[in-house]
Design an enzyme around this catalytic site. Structure first.
Site, short mmCIF file in Angstrom:
data_model
loop_
_atom_site.label_atom_id
_atom_site.label_comp_id
_atom_site.label_asym_id
_atom_site.label_seq_id
_atom_site.Cartn_x
_atom_site.Cartn_y
_atom_site.Cartn_z
N ARG A 103 0.84 -1.21 0.00
CA ARG A 103 0.00 0.00 0.00
C ARG A 103 0.88 1.26 0.00
O ARG A 103 0.58 2.23 -0.69
CB ARG A 103 -0.90 0.03 1.24
N THR A 150 1.06 10.64 13.92
CA THR A 150 0.49 9.40 13.38
C THR A 150 0.27 8.33 14.46
O THR A 150 0.95 8.32 15.48
CB THR A 150 1.40 8.83 12.27
N ASN A 153 -1.42 1.88 14.15
CA ASN A 153 -1.98 0.69 13.49
C ASN A 153 -1.44 0.42 12.09
O ASN A 153 -1.51 -0.71 11.62
CB ASN A 153 -3.51 0.75 13.50
N THR A 178 3.81 7.74 16.54
CA THR A 178 3.43 7.21 17.84
C THR A 178 4.63 6.58 18.53
O THR A 178 5.49 5.97 17.88
CB THR A 178 2.32 6.15 17.68
N GLU A 249 -8.07 12.92 11.14
CA GLU A 249 -8.62 11.62 10.69
C GLU A 249 -8.75 10.76 11.93
O GLU A 249 -7.76 10.22 12.42
CB GLU A 249 -7.69 10.98 9.65
N CYS A 283 -8.99 1.94 11.18
CA CYS A 283 -10.08 2.88 11.48
C CYS A 283 -11.33 2.49 10.73
O CYS A 283 -12.44 2.73 11.18
CB CYS A 283 -9.66 4.30 11.13
P1 NAD Z 1 -4.00 7.77 19.69
O1 NAD Z 1 -5.02 8.83 19.46
O2 NAD Z 1 -3.85 7.17 21.02
O3 NAD Z 1 -2.53 8.34 19.29
C1 NAD Z 1 -2.30 8.92 18.04
C2 NAD Z 1 -1.08 9.83 18.12
O4 NAD Z 1 -1.36 10.94 18.99
C3 NAD Z 1 0.18 9.18 18.66
O5 NAD Z 1 1.28 9.61 17.88
C4 NAD Z 1 0.27 9.75 20.06
O6 NAD Z 1 1.59 9.81 20.57
C5 NAD Z 1 -0.23 11.15 19.83
N1 NAD Z 1 -0.64 11.88 21.04
C6 NAD Z 1 -0.82 11.41 22.30
N2 NAD Z 1 -1.19 12.43 23.11
C7 NAD Z 1 -1.23 13.54 22.36
C8 NAD Z 1 -1.55 14.90 22.62
N3 NAD Z 1 -1.92 15.31 23.83
N4 NAD Z 1 -1.51 15.77 21.62
C9 NAD Z 1 -1.15 15.39 20.37
N5 NAD Z 1 -0.85 14.11 20.05
C10 NAD Z 1 -0.88 13.20 21.04
O7 NAD Z 1 -4.31 6.67 18.58
P2 NAD Z 1 -3.68 5.24 18.43
O8 NAD Z 1 -4.14 4.40 19.57
O9 NAD Z 1 -2.24 5.31 18.10
O10 NAD Z 1 -4.42 4.78 17.07
C11 NAD Z 1 -5.69 4.21 17.04
C12 NAD Z 1 -6.73 5.24 16.69
O11 NAD Z 1 -6.44 5.86 15.45
C13 NAD Z 1 -8.09 4.61 16.51
O12 NAD Z 1 -9.06 5.39 17.13
C14 NAD Z 1 -8.27 4.61 15.00
O13 NAD Z 1 -9.61 4.57 14.58
C15 NAD Z 1 -7.60 5.88 14.63
N6 NAD Z 1 -7.25 5.87 13.21
C16 NAD Z 1 -7.93 6.71 12.35
C17 NAD Z 1 -7.66 6.67 10.99
C18 NAD Z 1 -8.38 7.56 10.00
O14 NAD Z 1 -7.87 7.74 8.91
N7 NAD Z 1 -9.55 8.09 10.33
C19 NAD Z 1 -6.69 5.80 10.52
C20 NAD Z 1 -6.03 4.98 11.41
C21 NAD Z 1 -6.31 5.04 12.76
#
Ligand code: NAD
Length: 476
Positions: A103, A150, A153, A178, A249, A283
């Site tokens: 991808r 980012t 996942n 992340t 997103e 997601c």
């Molecule tokens: P998360 O929201 O826990 O973390 C995402 C990122 O945010 C990480 O890099 C993390 O370090 C950072 N972060 C943490 N605290 C922060 C803060 N206070 N300010 C700014 N950034 C901060 O998400 P995750 O657990 O890594 O990923 C899973 C989530 O991502 C699920 O909810 C999934 O649905 C979503 N997701 C959405 C899409 C989309 O395109 N809509 C795609 C993939 C994943």
């Protein structure tokens, strides 16, 4: 197969920067240390943005094309090694991590091809009684710098979707991947430098979010924040980043809707692919399966049968269909939500077995539409079946959560197809496909809690990463 421990540095405008304190990255499968990343501080983020803002990219479209295509080719040439790293740090099985590298190839090669297109427009001004002999032209300009954050996942592809359009539009980007799966992003930075990217155009800072996240959101040189991750942090960003432009997103809770006329064999194949691929951690994974009452028993039998033959466990075993989920804590949450659904009347048909972060594919039937398992985003390999009576009921249940990312519908009934396209409150409706179906350049993104409606996908990202300037000239 095991991967050597990677003691990593940040990449600040290409320079490798380390810190005395580090964050460990551990395999979700066996807890072994896969690598370490520096525990960056605010000063590192500031240095990265200073370098980004000070650099004025001058790459021609052809040069950008060459860098992006070369990066795509390197990804394919090194796909085994890259997929090993994804598997090591995320626990995703080899089938999933190899698919992800493919991808990312698409993202880079499509960005290469799209960056040679100029979408400038021309407006003639002599078109009304008070018109003038002039023309207005549009031109796109890069931003001061872009801040990108980012999730875990898709350790490679989520980063690709941010950095490739950034390069295609001659932007400079600072990425904070992340802390759960940051190693692949650092490897990607080196691939981009090897492909000829001027290092100031891409920096990667690492560390604990509590130390550096706020600076990623408030640095004065960050003209836009592009974030992929969960709803709570997305909403925090919406407030914290204030007047800055934001592309968010966020999470999803996507339905696969199976109508009574559906070919159930085909529909159950889609349910299996949508619910379990990437350990259910997409997601756009199928998070709810809405099935017409009259065909639900037969559908659940097929779904259970097809789930029971899946192989899961050691992510490095090439035979596995699923590796682990990201942490033991996440697996425990899924287990607890399934147990809660069962306590509220659902019937466990298969799975809900856990060993550390290894969580089985799980089928639950008769799930009440409003229990946590299906009202919240359950970011794992659970296939919960909710039964409905008619199309109004299906649409009502589908729209009943806070999310609005994507959807899949299994029916050949044309009036019903039109009704779903019109009435599902989501960013995407895929007829006879999983909600996650897309190509990497098509517009992608959700509404409601899933996002503000601004899209990703290479082309849309290229638009949002630029300022549209108009200029006008006398024109006889
Ligand atoms: P998360 O929201 O826990 O973390 C995402 C990122 O945010 C990480 O890099 C993390 O370090 C950072 N972060 C943490 N605290 C922060 C803060 N206070 N300010 C700014 N950034 C901060 O998400 P995750 O657990 O890594 O990923 C899973 C989530 O991502 C699920 O909810 C999934 O649905 C979503 N997701 C959405 C899409 C989309 O395109 N809509 C795609 C993939 C994943």
């Amino acid at each position: 197969m095991s991967v050597q421990i990677r003691v990593e540095a940040m990449r600040i405008a290409g320079e490798k920067v380390t810190t005395p304190d580090v964050v460990e990255v551990r395999s979700p499968y066996n807890g072994e240390v896969v690598g370490t990343i520096p525990k960056g501080q605010v000063a590192h983020v500031q240095a990265a943005f200073r370098a980004a803002a000070a650099y004025q990219p001058t790459l021609s479209r052809h040069e950008r094309y060459e860098i992006l295509q070369k990066a795509a080719d390197i990804l394919v040439a090194r796909k085994e090694e890259i997929s090993d790293l994804i598997t090591a740090e995320s626990g995703l099985c080899k089938k999933d991590s190899l698919y992800e590298v493919g991808r990312a190839y698409d993202v880079f090669s499509l960005s290469a091809r799209l960056c040679i297109m100029d979408d400038g427009e021309v407006y003639s001004c002599d078109i009304t009684p008070h018109g003038k002999k002039r023309k207005i032209f549009t031109v796109r300009e890069p931003l001061t710098a872009i801040s990108a954050i980012t999730p875990f996942n898709h350790p490679l592809n989520q980063v690709a979707h941010k950095v490739a359009p950034s390069i295609a539009t001659n932007n400079c980007m600072v990425l904070k991947p992340t802390e759960k799966t940051p190693l692949t992003a650092l490897l990607l930075a080196d691939i981009l430098y090897d492909a000829g990217l001027p290092p100031a155009m891409f920096s990667v800072v690492t560390g604990a979010p509590e130390d550096i996240a706020d600076e990623m959101l408030t640095n004065p040189d960050a003209e836009l924040v592009t974030f992929t991750g969960g709803v709570p942090i997305g909403k925090y960003i919406a407030e914290k980043a204030g007047y800055k432009r934001k592309v968010l997103e966020l999470g999803g809770n996507d339905p696969l809707i199976v109508m009574e006329d559906a070919d159930l064999d085909k529909a159950s194949d889609l349910a299996v692919a949508g619910a379990y691929k990437n350990s259910g951690q997409r997601c756009t994974a199928v998070k709810r399966i809405l099935v017409a009452d009259s065909v639900a028993d037969r559908f659940v039998d097929l779904l259970t049968e097809k789930t029971a033959v899946l192989k899961y466990g050691n992510p490095f075993d090439p035979e596995m269909d699923m590796g682990t989920v990201i942490t033991e804590q996440s697996a425990k949450l899924f287990e607890a939500r399934v147990n809660d659904a069962v306590a509220k009347g659902a019937v466990l048909k298969y799975g809900n077995k856990r060993d550390g972060a290894v969580y089985s594919p799980t089928v639950v039937d008769h799930v009440p539409f409003d229990c946590d398992l299906v009202r919240e985003e359950t970011f794992g390999p659970v296939a919960p079946v909710i039964r409905f009576t008619d199309i109004d009921d299906a649409i009502r249940i589908s729209n009943s959560t806070a999310f609005g990312l994507s959807s899949g519908v299994c029916t050949d009934n044309w009036p019903h197809i039109q009704r779903f396209i019109r009435d599902l409150r989501v960013g995407t409706v895929n007829i006879w496909e999983v909600p996650g179906y897309r190509i990497e350049m098509s517009p992608f993104g959700g509404i409601k809690d899933s996002g503000l409606g601004y899209k990703e996908g290479v082309l849309e990202a290229m638009k949002s990463f630029t300022n549209l300037k108009t200029y006008s000239l006398p024109w006889e």
